[in-house]
Design a protein around this motif. Structure first.
Motif, PDB file in Angstrom:
ATOM      1  N   LEU A 239       0.810  -1.215   0.000  1.00  0.00           N
ATOM      2  CA  LEU A 239       0.000   0.000   0.000  1.00  0.00           C
ATOM      3  C   LEU A 239       0.848   1.271   0.000  1.00  0.00           C
ATOM      4  O   LEU A 239       0.609   2.181  -0.804  1.00  0.00           O
ATOM      5  N   SER A 240       1.830   1.359   0.901  1.00  0.00           N
ATOM      6  CA  SER A 240       2.601   2.604   1.012  1.00  0.00           C
ATOM      7  C   SER A 240       3.369   2.936  -0.264  1.00  0.00           C
ATOM      8  O   SER A 240       3.276   4.064  -0.767  1.00  0.00           O
ATOM      9  N   PRO A 241       4.136   1.998  -0.845  1.00  0.00           N
ATOM     10  CA  PRO A 241       4.785   2.328  -2.130  1.00  0.00           C
ATOM     11  C   PRO A 241       3.776   2.593  -3.250  1.00  0.00           C
ATOM     12  O   PRO A 241       4.050   3.383  -4.156  1.00  0.00           O
ATOM     13  N   GLY A 242       2.609   1.927  -3.196  1.00  0.00           N
ATOM     14  CA  GLY A 242       1.585   2.184  -4.205  1.00  0.00           C
ATOM     15  C   GLY A 242       1.095   3.619  -4.154  1.00  0.00           C
ATOM     16  O   GLY A 242       0.964   4.288  -5.188  1.00  0.00           O
ATOM     17  N   ILE A 243       0.818   4.110  -2.929  1.00  0.00           N
ATOM     18  CA  ILE A 243       0.398   5.504  -2.765  1.00  0.00           C
ATOM     19  C   ILE A 243       1.509   6.446  -3.212  1.00  0.00           C
ATOM     20  O   ILE A 243       1.271   7.429  -3.925  1.00  0.00           O
ATOM     21  N   ALA A 244       2.749   6.139  -2.796  1.00  0.00           N
ATOM     22  CA  ALA A 244       3.878   6.995  -3.152  1.00  0.00           C
ATOM     23  C   ALA A 244       4.061   7.049  -4.667  1.00  0.00           C
ATOM     24  O   ALA A 244       4.364   8.111  -5.228  1.00  0.00           O
ATOM     25  N   GLY A 245       3.874   5.913  -5.352  1.00  0.00           N
ATOM     26  CA  GLY A 245       4.021   5.892  -6.799  1.00  0.00           C
ATOM     27  C   GLY A 245       3.007   6.786  -7.487  1.00  0.00           C
ATOM     28  O   GLY A 245       3.347   7.537  -8.422  1.00  0.00           O
ATOM     29  N   ILE A 246       1.765   6.737  -7.031  1.00  0.00           N
ATOM     30  CA  ILE A 246       0.719   7.579  -7.628  1.00  0.00           C
ATOM     31  C   ILE A 246       1.002   9.055  -7.352  1.00  0.00           C
ATOM     32  O   ILE A 246       0.880   9.910  -8.242  1.00  0.00           O
ATOM     33  N   LEU A 247       1.379   9.380  -6.107  1.00  0.00           N
ATOM     34  CA  LEU A 247       1.683  10.770  -5.770  1.00  0.00           C
ATOM     35  C   LEU A 247       2.881  11.281  -6.568  1.00  0.00           C
ATOM     36  O   LEU A 247       2.903  12.430  -7.012  1.00  0.00           O
ATOM     37  N   LEU A 248       3.887  10.428  -6.751  1.00  0.00           N
ATOM     38  CA  LEU A 248       5.057  10.828  -7.539  1.00  0.00           C
ATOM     39  C   LEU A 248       4.667  11.078  -8.993  1.00  0.00           C
ATOM     40  O   LEU A 248       5.099  12.056  -9.609  1.00  0.00           O
ATOM     41  N   ALA A 249       3.818  10.208  -9.546  1.00  0.00           N
ATOM     42  CA  ALA A 249       3.375  10.399 -10.930  1.00  0.00           C
ATOM     43  C   ALA A 249       2.623  11.709 -11.087  1.00  0.00           C
ATOM     44  O   ALA A 249       2.834  12.450 -12.057  1.00  0.00           O
ATOM     45  N   LEU A 250       1.750  12.018 -10.127  1.00  0.00           N
ATOM     46  CA  LEU A 250       0.984  13.265 -10.201  1.00  0.00           C
ATOM     47  C   LEU A 250       1.900  14.476 -10.049  1.00  0.00           C
ATOM     48  O   LEU A 250       1.705  15.499 -10.702  1.00  0.00           O
ATOM     49  N   SER A 251       2.912  14.351  -9.180  1.00  0.00           N
ATOM     50  CA  SER A 251       3.861  15.450  -9.004  1.00  0.00           C
ATOM     51  C   SER A 251       4.670  15.678 -10.292  1.00  0.00           C
ATOM     52  O   SER A 251       4.879  16.817 -10.717  1.00  0.00           O
ATOM     53  N   GLN A 252       5.109  14.590 -10.909  1.00  0.00           N
ATOM     54  CA  GLN A 252       5.844  14.702 -12.174  1.00  0.00           C
ATOM     55  C   GLN A 252       4.968  15.277 -13.277  1.00  0.00           C
ATOM     56  O   GLN A 252       5.409  16.089 -14.089  1.00  0.00           O
ATOM     57  N   PHE A 253       3.718  14.851 -13.303  1.00  0.00           N
ATOM     58  CA  PHE A 253       2.772  15.351 -14.301  1.00  0.00           C
ATOM     59  C   PHE A 253       2.556  16.852 -14.142  1.00  0.00           C
ATOM     60  O   PHE A 253       2.484  17.601 -15.119  1.00  0.00           O
ATOM     61  N   SER A 254       2.474  17.297 -12.872  1.00  0.00           N
ATOM     62  CA  SER A 254       2.247  18.715 -12.597  1.00  0.00           C
ATOM     63  C   SER A 254       3.438  19.564 -13.019  1.00  0.00           C
ATOM     64  O   SER A 254       3.265  20.664 -13.551  1.00  0.00           O
ATOM     65  N   SER A 255       4.660  19.062 -12.793  1.00  0.00           N
ATOM     66  CA  SER A 255       5.847  19.860 -13.106  1.00  0.00           C
ATOM     67  C   SER A 255       6.247  19.776 -14.581  1.00  0.00           C
ATOM     68  O   SER A 255       6.662  20.760 -15.179  1.00  0.00           O
ATOM     69  N   ARG A 256       6.105  18.585 -15.181  1.00  0.00           N
ATOM     70  CA  ARG A 256       6.510  18.400 -16.578  1.00  0.00           C
ATOM     71  C   ARG A 256       5.426  18.797 -17.576  1.00  0.00           C
ATOM     72  O   ARG A 256       5.706  19.111 -18.723  1.00  0.00           O
ATOM     73  N   ARG A 257       4.154  18.690 -17.127  1.00  0.00           N
ATOM     74  CA  ARG A 257       2.999  19.047 -17.956  1.00  0.00           C
ATOM     75  C   ARG A 257       2.935  18.222 -19.240  1.00  0.00           C
ATOM     76  O   ARG A 257       2.527  18.706 -20.289  1.00  0.00           O
ATOM     77  N   GLU A 258       3.375  16.969 -19.118  1.00  0.00           N
ATOM     78  CA  GLU A 258       3.237  16.045 -20.232  1.00  0.00           C
ATOM     79  C   GLU A 258       3.168  14.625 -19.684  1.00  0.00           C
ATOM     80  O   GLU A 258       3.700  14.322 -18.623  1.00  0.00           O
ATOM     81  N   PHE A 259       2.506  13.748 -20.448  1.00  0.00           N
ATOM     82  CA  PHE A 259       2.262  12.386 -19.986  1.00  0.00           C
ATOM     83  C   PHE A 259       3.326  11.466 -20.569  1.00  0.00           C
ATOM     84  O   PHE A 259       3.056  10.659 -21.462  1.00  0.00           O
ATOM     85  N   GLY A 260       4.576  11.582 -20.073  1.00  0.00           N
ATOM     86  CA  GLY A 260       5.681  10.777 -20.570  1.00  0.00           C
ATOM     87  C   GLY A 260       6.024   9.637 -19.631  1.00  0.00           C
ATOM     88  O   GLY A 260       5.312   9.346 -18.667  1.00  0.00           O
ATOM     89  N   LEU A 261       7.165   8.983 -19.895  1.00  0.00           N
ATOM     90  CA  LEU A 261       7.592   7.840 -19.085  1.00  0.00           C
ATOM     91  C   LEU A 261       7.786   8.180 -17.607  1.00  0.00           C
ATOM     92  O   LEU A 261       7.468   7.357 -16.744  1.00  0.00           O
ATOM     93  N   PRO A 262       8.341   9.379 -17.262  1.00  0.00           N
ATOM     94  CA  PRO A 262       8.481   9.701 -15.837  1.00  0.00           C
ATOM     95  C   PRO A 262       7.146   9.749 -15.094  1.00  0.00           C
ATOM     96  O   PRO A 262       7.111   9.671 -13.869  1.00  0.00           O
ATOM     97  N   VAL A 263       6.052   9.904 -15.831  1.00  0.00           N
ATOM     98  CA  VAL A 263       4.716   9.873 -15.223  1.00  0.00           C
ATOM     99  C   VAL A 263       4.120   8.472 -15.309  1.00  0.00           C
ATOM    100  O   VAL A 263       3.567   7.952 -14.334  1.00  0.00           O
ATOM    101  N   ILE A 264       4.250   7.845 -16.478  1.00  0.00           N
ATOM    102  CA  ILE A 264       3.602   6.550 -16.713  1.00  0.00           C
ATOM    103  C   ILE A 264       4.179   5.453 -15.815  1.00  0.00           C
ATOM    104  O   ILE A 264       3.429   4.659 -15.222  1.00  0.00           O
ATOM    105  N   ILE A 265       5.505   5.398 -15.677  1.00  0.00           N
ATOM    106  CA  ILE A 265       6.132   4.298 -14.927  1.00  0.00           C
ATOM    107  C   ILE A 265       5.696   4.290 -13.457  1.00  0.00           C
ATOM    108  O   ILE A 265       5.197   3.265 -12.961  1.00  0.00           O
ATOM    109  N   PRO A 266       5.845   5.394 -12.697  1.00  0.00           N
ATOM    110  CA  PRO A 266       5.386   5.337 -11.300  1.00  0.00           C
ATOM    111  C   PRO A 266       3.878   5.171 -11.172  1.00  0.00           C
ATOM    112  O   PRO A 266       3.394   4.561 -10.212  1.00  0.00           O
ATOM    113  N   LEU A 267       3.111   5.695 -12.153  1.00  0.00           N
ATOM    114  CA  LEU A 267       1.650   5.555 -12.093  1.00  0.00           C
ATOM    115  C   LEU A 267       1.236   4.089 -12.263  1.00  0.00           C
ATOM    116  O   LEU A 267       0.415   3.570 -11.489  1.00  0.00           O
ATOM    117  N   VAL A 268       1.808   3.414 -13.258  1.00  0.00           N
ATOM    118  CA  VAL A 268       1.470   2.009 -13.495  1.00  0.00           C
ATOM    119  C   VAL A 268       1.910   1.146 -12.307  1.00  0.00           C
ATOM    120  O   VAL A 268       1.159   0.273 -11.832  1.00  0.00           O
TER     121      VAL A 268
END
Length: 491
Positions: free
Chosen positions: A217-246
């Motif tokens: 659970l904890s790494p799962g939550i962290a992965g989603i939060l990291l993906a959203l943080s990367q998405f917010s800063s990069r403003r594109e749906f690339g590998l740095p967002v997709i990998i932690p999200l998946v």
């Protein structure tokens, strides 16, 4: 001469919180203020930290991101820790850990050490609100849940308003290190009050930690939060967002399977709570609230500074109107939630959120400050109304043993929803600025206006799950025996 109690007087008396419960609320709110303020106060100092520690903007963003990730990962531990060590002990441990993290962050010698110490702070902060909710609900025995949620929501609503103002004052008059060092006396006061004011609570030393569930659970939550943080800063749906999200979603699915298989007696979060309609509807609303509550809260200060040219301190002072609105609604909503149920209050609150956001779509370069302050006042009322009513309904129909699980689950949903809302609104704003920003101040105002329309639409979408909230009655259900699990459940 004898006095006769009228029905209204009797009802008013029965609605009042007893003195012991009021003292408990005060003790817990004071202890929670430092971790909650720290969530927003640091953002004001990031630019100063870049220059002082000779680092980059991309690196300094991890000062906030690491705190967010650590907070999300530690939330699931709160319910187990309360059961294993007792509420008072868990509360004290959380404050001690936050104090240590704050002291270390205040003397950080480079960006790496500061990020590491922010992880310590975030770990402690993630425990605070779930433990606070659990202690209050268990002490009240399920009575006056609306009033209790109004107390719980007060620091969570006020801290984002006061944080930027306090941060601006500290950075403008001292060093950025006092952003963290100021937490030390606050935590010491909170610890002293907790030591003297909290009753020792029973612990169950035999309850083992669901280590497998925590590892999922904890790494799962962290992965989603990291993906959203990367998405917010990069403003594109690339590998740095997709990998932690998946990876995050896969771990969460594995966690759900792990719990439903019934091989662990005390899961870190019991997903069976989502079988309760009120709880599921409340969690859906908490998630959707991130799009409007956090999105609107993010948009307004950016609009004031970028489109209207306000300083950070001036924008923070204007945002005080939002805090005033939240305070005005808080006590009334808490009473009404206990008497009328959550559904009508949430519906009214959503309208109170959407209307001022729509109002900001009409704000131009010459709109008077008084009108913007009025919009923020109403917006604060709406935030307070929705937050209190939704959190009240989340605990309806649950027995007392389920409260720690429900507290952790609601904080997780709110955390992910808030990050999702901030990411989506940031992306929409960036695209609008790219389209209209070339037109100077007029173009910026147009970009923000279009984004405010999106935020208003997100707020109105929340009307759908609001229809599934319960009506009257918010008592916790009586304690019931635990349902058999595993093989026993099939016989």
């Amino acid at each position: 001469m004898s006095t006769v109690s009228t029905p209204a007087a009797v009802a008013d008396e029965s609605d009042r919180l007893d003195p012991a419960l009021r003292r408990l609320i005060a003790v817990l709110i004071i202890g929670a203020m430092a971790p909650l303020l720290d969530t927003t106060i640091v953002n004001v100092a990031l630019n100063t930290i870049v220059h002082d520690l000779h680092t980059t903007v991309s690196a300094v963003q991890w000062v906030s991101t690491s705190y967010l990730l650590a907070m999300g990962m530690s939330i699931p531990l709160a319910g187990w820790a309360v059961a294993r060590f007792g509420g008072r002990q868990t509360w004290m441990m959380s404050l001690v850990l936050f104090l240590v993290g704050s002291a270390l962050a205040g003397v950080a010698w480079n960006i790496g050490s500061l990020i590491a110490f922010r992880v310590v702070q975030g770990t402690a902060s993630g425990m605070v609100l779930p433990v606070l909710q659990t202690l209050l609900l268990q002490a009240a025995g399920g009575r006056r849940t609306g009033r209790l949620m109004s107390a719980v929501s007060m620091p969570a609503v006020i801290a984002p308003i006061l944080g930027p103002v306090l941060g601006g004052l500290i950075v403008g008059n001292t060093t950025w290190r006092w952003i963290f060092l100021i937490n030390i006396p606050v935590c010491l006061v909170g610890m002293l009050l907790a030591w003297r004011g909290l009753e020792p609570t029973s612990a169950r030393p035999g309850d083992p930690l669901d280590a497998v569930g925590l590892a999922l659970l904890s790494p799962g939550i962290a992965g989603i939060l990291l993906a959203l943080s990367q998405f917010s800063s990069r403003r594109e749906f690339g590998l740095p967002v997709i990998i932690p999200l998946v990876l995050g979603l896969a771990l969460l699915v594995a966690f759900v399977v792990h719990v439903l298989r019934g091989r662990v007696a005390n899961p870190i979060i019991d997903v069976r709570l989502f079988q309760v309609r009120a709880f599921s509807a409340a969690c859906a609303l908490l998630f959707l609230s991130g799009l409007s509550l956090f999105g609107g809260t993010l948009l307004v200060p950016l609009f004031l500074q970028q489109a209207r040219g306000y300083s950070a301190l001036s924008a923070g002072l204007l945002l005080v109107a939002q805090g005033v609105g939240a305070m005005l609604a808080r006590s009334t909503v808490g009473k009404l939630a206990d008497r009328t149920g959550s559904r009508p209050l949430v519906l009214v609150g959503i309208v109170l959120i959407a209307l001022p956001i729509i109002g900001f779509t009409q704000v131009g370069s010459h709109t008077q400050v008084l009108f913007m302050a009025a919009f923020l006042l109403v917006f604060g009322c709406g935030i307070s109304t929705v937050s209190i009513a939704v959190m009240t309904s989340a605990f309806q129909g649950l027995d007392r043993a389920q409260v720690p699980h429900a507290s952790g689950a609601t904080r997780i949903v709110l955390q992910v929803g808030g990050s999702f809302g901030a990411s989506i609104v940031s992306l929409i704003l960036a695209r609008q600025i790219a389209t209209h920003g070339g037109g100077g101040q007029t173009g910026l105002i147009t970009a923000f206006s279009h984004t405010f329309w999106w935020a208003a639409g997100f707020a109105l979408i929340a009307l759908i799950p609001a229809a599934f909230l319960p009506g009257r009655g918010h008592q916790l259900a009586p304690a019931v025996p635990k349902q058999p699990r595993g093989e026993d459940a099939r016989h």
